[in-house]
Design an enzyme around this catalytic site. Structure first.
Site, PDB file in Angstrom:
ATOM      1  N   ASN A   1     -71.337  -3.627   8.397  1.00  0.00           N
ATOM      2  CA  ASN A   1     -70.634  -4.538   9.304  1.00  0.00           C
ATOM      3  C   ASN A   1     -70.554  -4.028  10.728  1.00  0.00           C
ATOM      4  O   ASN A   1     -70.426  -4.812  11.673  1.00  0.00           O
ATOM      5  CB  ASN A   1     -69.219  -4.803   8.786  1.00  0.00           C
ATOM      6  CG  ASN A   1     -68.469  -3.513   8.472  1.00  0.00           C
ATOM      7  OD1 ASN A   1     -68.881  -2.763   7.584  1.00  0.00           O
ATOM      8  ND2 ASN A   1     -67.401  -3.240   9.185  1.00  0.00           N
TER       9      ASN A   1
ATOM     10  N   CYS B   1     -68.924 -10.400  11.925  1.00  0.00           N
ATOM     11  CA  CYS B   1     -69.777  -9.619  11.022  1.00  0.00           C
ATOM     12  C   CYS B   1     -70.077 -10.342   9.703  1.00  0.00           C
ATOM     13  O   CYS B   1     -71.182 -10.235   9.166  1.00  0.00           O
ATOM     14  CB  CYS B   1     -69.153  -8.258  10.754  1.00  0.00           C
ATOM     15  SG  CYS B   1     -67.370  -8.296  10.604  1.00  0.00           S
TER      16      CYS B   1
ATOM     17  N   SER C   1     -57.797   6.071  27.605  1.00  0.00           N
ATOM     18  CA  SER C   1     -58.962   6.943  27.409  1.00  0.00           C
ATOM     19  C   SER C   1     -59.625   7.348  28.719  1.00  0.00           C
ATOM     20  O   SER C   1     -60.582   8.137  28.707  1.00  0.00           O
ATOM     21  CB  SER C   1     -60.010   6.234  26.549  1.00  0.00           C
ATOM     22  OG  SER C   1     -59.466   5.853  25.333  1.00  0.00           O
TER      23      SER C   1
ATOM     24  N   HIS D   1     -69.937  -4.894   4.447  1.00  0.00           N
ATOM     25  CA  HIS D   1     -69.359  -6.076   3.809  1.00  0.00           C
ATOM     26  C   HIS D   1     -70.326  -6.575   2.725  1.00  0.00           C
ATOM     27  O   HIS D   1     -71.551  -6.541   2.910  1.00  0.00           O
ATOM     28  CB  HIS D   1     -69.175  -7.208   4.815  1.00  0.00           C
ATOM     29  CG  HIS D   1     -68.157  -6.936   5.885  1.00  0.00           C
ATOM     30  ND1 HIS D   1     -67.268  -5.887   5.832  1.00  0.00           N
ATOM     31  CD2 HIS D   1     -67.879  -7.615   7.041  1.00  0.00           C
ATOM     32  CE1 HIS D   1     -66.484  -5.923   6.906  1.00  0.00           C
ATOM     33  NE2 HIS D   1     -66.842  -6.947   7.657  1.00  0.00           N
TER      34      HIS D   1
ATOM     35  N   ARG E   1     -60.321  -8.530   1.949  1.00  0.00           N
ATOM     36  CA  ARG E   1     -60.451  -7.133   2.391  1.00  0.00           C
ATOM     37  C   ARG E   1     -60.386  -6.244   1.152  1.00  0.00           C
ATOM     38  O   ARG E   1     -59.494  -6.398   0.317  1.00  0.00           O
ATOM     39  CB  ARG E   1     -59.302  -6.786   3.346  1.00  0.00           C
ATOM     40  CG  ARG E   1     -59.441  -5.429   3.993  1.00  0.00           C
ATOM     41  CD  ARG E   1     -60.504  -5.382   5.054  1.00  0.00           C
ATOM     42  NE  ARG E   1     -60.167  -6.195   6.209  1.00  0.00           N
ATOM     43  CZ  ARG E   1     -61.024  -6.500   7.181  1.00  0.00           C
ATOM     44  NH1 ARG E   1     -62.265  -6.038   7.148  1.00  0.00           N
ATOM     45  NH2 ARG E   1     -60.666  -7.263   8.192  1.00  0.00           N
TER      46      ARG E   1
ATOM     47  N   SER F   1     -63.565  -0.849   7.843  1.00  0.00           N
ATOM     48  CA  SER F   1     -64.099  -0.541   9.176  1.00  0.00           C
ATOM     49  C   SER F   1     -64.203  -1.803  10.026  1.00  0.00           C
ATOM     50  O   SER F   1     -64.244  -1.709  11.254  1.00  0.00           O
ATOM     51  CB  SER F   1     -65.465   0.148   9.073  1.00  0.00           C
ATOM     52  OG  SER F   1     -66.319  -0.617   8.252  1.00  0.00           O
ATOM     53  N   GLY F   2     -64.209  -2.964   9.385  1.00  0.00           N
ATOM     54  CA  GLY F   2     -64.210  -4.225  10.131  1.00  0.00           C
ATOM     55  C   GLY F   2     -62.951  -4.411  10.952  1.00  0.00           C
ATOM     56  O   GLY F   2     -62.926  -5.197  11.887  1.00  0.00           O
TER      57      GLY F   2
ATOM     58  N   THR G   1     -64.849   3.885  23.127  1.00  0.00           N
ATOM     59  CA  THR G   1     -64.235   4.899  22.260  1.00  0.00           C
ATOM     60  C   THR G   1     -63.940   4.352  20.862  1.00  0.00           C
ATOM     61  O   THR G   1     -63.456   5.074  20.009  1.00  0.00           O
ATOM     62  CB  THR G   1     -62.907   5.388  22.889  1.00  0.00           C
ATOM     63  OG1 THR G   1     -62.102   4.225  23.185  1.00  0.00           O
ATOM     64  CG2 THR G   1     -63.148   6.167  24.157  1.00  0.00           C
TER      65      THR G   1
ATOM     66  N   LYS H   1     -64.010 -18.754  10.873  1.00  0.00           N
ATOM     67  CA  LYS H   1     -65.104 -18.261  11.730  1.00  0.00           C
ATOM     68  C   LYS H   1     -66.441 -18.367  10.989  1.00  0.00           C
ATOM     69  O   LYS H   1     -67.446 -18.771  11.569  1.00  0.00           O
ATOM     70  CB  LYS H   1     -64.882 -16.782  12.089  1.00  0.00           C
ATOM     71  CG  LYS H   1     -63.814 -16.519  13.129  1.00  0.00           C
ATOM     72  CD  LYS H   1     -63.722 -14.999  13.350  1.00  0.00           C
ATOM     73  CE  LYS H   1     -62.318 -14.563  13.641  1.00  0.00           C
ATOM     74  NZ  LYS H   1     -62.135 -13.105  13.515  1.00  0.00           N
TER      75      LYS H   1
HETATM   76  N1  LIG Z   1     -65.449  -3.197  13.351  1.00  0.00           N
HETATM   77  C1  LIG Z   1     -66.263  -4.217  13.094  1.00  0.00           C
HETATM   78  O1  LIG Z   1     -66.934  -4.280  12.061  1.00  0.00           O
HETATM   79  C2  LIG Z   1     -66.405  -5.319  14.068  1.00  0.00           C
HETATM   80  C3  LIG Z   1     -67.418  -6.228  13.861  1.00  0.00           C
HETATM   81  C4  LIG Z   1     -67.595  -7.258  14.753  1.00  0.00           C
HETATM   82  C5  LIG Z   1     -66.764  -7.357  15.835  1.00  0.00           C
HETATM   83  N2  LIG Z   1     -65.756  -6.461  16.018  1.00  0.00           N
HETATM   84  C6  LIG Z   1     -64.909  -6.615  17.188  1.00  0.00           C
HETATM   85  O2  LIG Z   1     -65.119  -5.535  18.081  1.00  0.00           O
HETATM   86  C7  LIG Z   1     -63.904  -5.230  18.753  1.00  0.00           C
HETATM   87  C8  LIG Z   1     -63.549  -3.756  18.605  1.00  0.00           C
HETATM   88  O3  LIG Z   1     -63.563  -3.399  17.260  1.00  0.00           O
HETATM   89  P1  LIG Z   1     -63.503  -1.875  16.793  1.00  0.00           P
HETATM   90  O4  LIG Z   1     -63.640  -1.938  15.334  1.00  0.00           O
HETATM   91  O5  LIG Z   1     -64.459  -1.017  17.559  1.00  0.00           O
HETATM   92  O6  LIG Z   1     -61.976  -1.453  17.200  1.00  0.00           O
HETATM   93  P2  LIG Z   1     -61.367  -0.012  17.515  1.00  0.00           P
HETATM   94  O7  LIG Z   1     -62.058   1.054  16.766  1.00  0.00           O
HETATM   95  O8  LIG Z   1     -59.910  -0.187  17.331  1.00  0.00           O
HETATM   96  O9  LIG Z   1     -61.682   0.216  19.089  1.00  0.00           O
HETATM   97  C9  LIG Z   1     -61.117  -0.586  20.086  1.00  0.00           C
HETATM   98  C10 LIG Z   1     -61.746  -0.248  21.430  1.00  0.00           C
HETATM   99  O10 LIG Z   1     -61.237  -1.148  22.409  1.00  0.00           O
HETATM  100  C11 LIG Z   1     -60.682  -0.424  23.501  1.00  0.00           C
HETATM  101  N3  LIG Z   1     -59.555  -1.117  24.104  1.00  0.00           N
HETATM  102  C12 LIG Z   1     -58.397  -1.489  23.526  1.00  0.00           C
HETATM  103  N4  LIG Z   1     -57.589  -2.088  24.433  1.00  0.00           N
HETATM  104  C13 LIG Z   1     -58.264  -2.100  25.598  1.00  0.00           C
HETATM  105  C14 LIG Z   1     -57.966  -2.572  26.908  1.00  0.00           C
HETATM  106  N5  LIG Z   1     -56.807  -3.174  27.194  1.00  0.00           N
HETATM  107  N6  LIG Z   1     -58.898  -2.406  27.863  1.00  0.00           N
HETATM  108  C15 LIG Z   1     -60.067  -1.810  27.594  1.00  0.00           C
HETATM  109  N7  LIG Z   1     -60.417  -1.327  26.371  1.00  0.00           N
HETATM  110  C16 LIG Z   1     -59.511  -1.470  25.392  1.00  0.00           C
HETATM  111  C17 LIG Z   1     -60.229   0.873  22.860  1.00  0.00           C
HETATM  112  O11 LIG Z   1     -60.067   1.844  23.879  1.00  0.00           O
HETATM  113  P3  LIG Z   1     -58.984   3.043  23.741  1.00  0.00           P
HETATM  114  O12 LIG Z   1     -59.619   4.072  22.859  1.00  0.00           O
HETATM  115  O13 LIG Z   1     -58.809   3.495  25.153  1.00  0.00           O
HETATM  116  O14 LIG Z   1     -57.738   2.445  23.142  1.00  0.00           O
HETATM  117  C18 LIG Z   1     -61.402   1.160  21.931  1.00  0.00           C
HETATM  118  O15 LIG Z   1     -62.482   1.682  22.667  1.00  0.00           O
HETATM  119  C19 LIG Z   1     -62.870  -6.212  18.191  1.00  0.00           C
HETATM  120  O16 LIG Z   1     -62.881  -7.336  19.035  1.00  0.00           O
HETATM  121  C20 LIG Z   1     -63.443  -6.587  16.866  1.00  0.00           C
HETATM  122  O17 LIG Z   1     -62.983  -7.843  16.431  1.00  0.00           O
HETATM  123  C21 LIG Z   1     -65.580  -5.438  15.173  1.00  0.00           C
END
Ligand SMILES: NC(=O)c1ccc[n+]([C@@H]2O[C@H](COP(=O)([O-])OP(=O)(O)OC[C@H]3O[C@@H](n4cnc5c(N)ncnc54)[C@H](OP(=O)(O)O)[C@@H]3O)[C@@H](O)[C@H]2O)c1
Length: 357
Positions: free
Chosen positions: A317, A131, A43, A244, A237, A161-162, A14, A215
């Site tokens: 990203n 990213c 969710s 990015h 940021r 969005s990161g 999600t 990192k």
């Molecule tokens: N955004 C980027 O550009 C980017 C790039 C590289 C890596 N990442 C990494 O990817 C990950 C997610 O990033 P995002 O940007 O997609 O964040 P996000 O939009 O905040 O989404 C977080 C997701 O994780 C789920 N979640 C949270 N707590 C959980 C739990 N206890 N058990 C199972 N699912 C859980 C959430 O589910 P619910 O909706 O149910 O809360 C949601 O589906 C992070 O580790 C981030 O560092 C992000």
């Protein structure tokens, strides 16, 4: 080769990255038999429309990985630390987007264009780089292989969005507050990100760098197989929604002209050179958004050192920086017969038979 359809789980389905993973899997026609969408208990029960198919989101617990071939994790470090080993123990191969496993010896950290061969020895967990690292290392690879690299300095300009869905909403709310003349409330970041530039991404370490900057340094060395490479990074940021941007300065071992560097960059799959400054042509965050490629431009001699190249690199990203590279890794696993962990494949035998129909 044709492959038997795989059971694929998306953990964090999600979220910003998870939703993009689902889209990229569909766009690239990844061979999916069952798509399992997992998120937090909050969710569970929500219904997601995936190309007309209505899929019910399940809570990410260990049992949810029974029968899964590939699990794309994007739900944060804590979830990955807890659930990735349990998923792997159940036979799934995890491709993890978090910071949990990237620097763990023996766990491959892979950018599809740079070090795909590192996937051969995986034991059920594979790490997808940060990213900012992702869009940098293909270009460093090109310079490593043509001129050698002595030192790298990179400054990043990173989109909200990161940070995820909440940060996107916070920037949009602050822009609205600015237009309405009301206070800009900051919850996700320590200061308002609207109309600002924050030189703080992730936590500060004792050495003065942030963890995001660290990192970039440590992951680049691992992916490039250059453990002693000298790098420095400042990660910032900025109030950009998607993509990015990075200003990169590389001191090379041997001289290389900007023309030769552009040629080496253009030869990398998935890299596009956009470099005609007189016509105001250079990579832009808005143009990279929604694309899978890495864009590079402003390639020039760095005149402050004896042998140096400077350039500007931009990429989405959430796509190449996270979702697309994860799916590309999954594609390589399927193509090379490496879906199962190395020890489960048998001596010298890929799992092509298992995957093929
Ligand atoms: N955004 C980027 O550009 C980017 C790039 C590289 C890596 N990442 C990494 O990817 C990950 C997610 O990033 P995002 O940007 O997609 O964040 P996000 O939009 O905040 O989404 C977080 C997701 O994780 C789920 N979640 C949270 N707590 C959980 C739990 N206890 N058990 C199972 N699912 C859980 C959430 O589910 P619910 O909706 O149910 O809360 C949601 O589906 C992070 O580790 C981030 O560092 C992000």
């Amino acid at each position: 080769m044709t492959h038997r359809p795989l059971t694929v789980a998306v953990v964090g389905a999600t979220g910003v990255v998870g939703r993009t993973m689902i889209a990229v899997l569909r766009e690239r026609e990844f061979p999916i038999g069952e798509l399992r969408l997992l998120a937090s208990g909050r969710s569970a029960g929500a219904v997601v429309d995936v190309g007309g198919e209505r899929i019910v989101v399940r809570e990410a617990v260990a049992d949810a990985f029974d029968g899964v071939d590939i699990a794309l994790f994007s739900a944060g470090t804590e979830v990955s630390l807890e659930l990735a080993p349990q998923a792997a123990a159940r036979g799934a191969t995890v491709i993890d987007n978090s910071n949990a496993w990237r620097m763990e010896p023996g766990i491959p950290l892979v950018v599809s264009q740079v070090n795909p061969d590192d996937l051969a020895t995986h034991e059920g967990i594979i790490a997808n780089p940060n990213c900012s690292t992702m869009q940098l290392v293909p270009l460093l690879m090109a310079l490593r292989d043509t001129a050698g690299i002595d030192r790298v300095v990179v400054d990043t300009y990173q989109a909200v969005s990161g940070t995820g869905a909440e940060a996107i909403a916070e920037l949009e709310a602050q822009i609205l507050a600015h237009a309405q003349g009301t206070p800009k409330l900051a919850n996700v970041y320590p200061h308002p990100i609207g109309f600002n530039a924050l030189p703080e991404i992730d936590v500060f370490l004792d050495n003065g760098y942030t963890r995001e900057e660290w990192k970039v340094l440590t992951e680049s060395r691992k992916i490039l197989h250059l453990p002693d490479l000298r790098l420095s990074c400042t990660a910032v940021r900025v109030p950009v929604l998607m993509s990015h941007s990075e200003a990169v300065h590389v001191e090379t071992t041997r001289s290389i002209t900007p023309e030769a560097a552009r040629e080496a960059f253009a030869a990398i799959p998935g890299v596009i050179v956009r470099d005609d400054p007189q016509a105001h042509v250079y990579p832009l965050a808005t143009e990279a958004a929604g694309r899978d490629e890495i864009f590079v431009g402003r390639v020039r001699q760095d005149q402050s050192v004896e042998r140096g190249i400077a350039f500007w690199v931009v990429s989405d990203n959430v796509r190449k920086g996270a979702a697309t590279n994860a799916v590309e890794i999954a594609e390589i696993l399927v193509d090379r017969g490496w879906v199962a962990a190395a020890s489960r494949r048998g001596a010298g035998v890929g799992d092509a038979d298992r995957s093929a129909v």
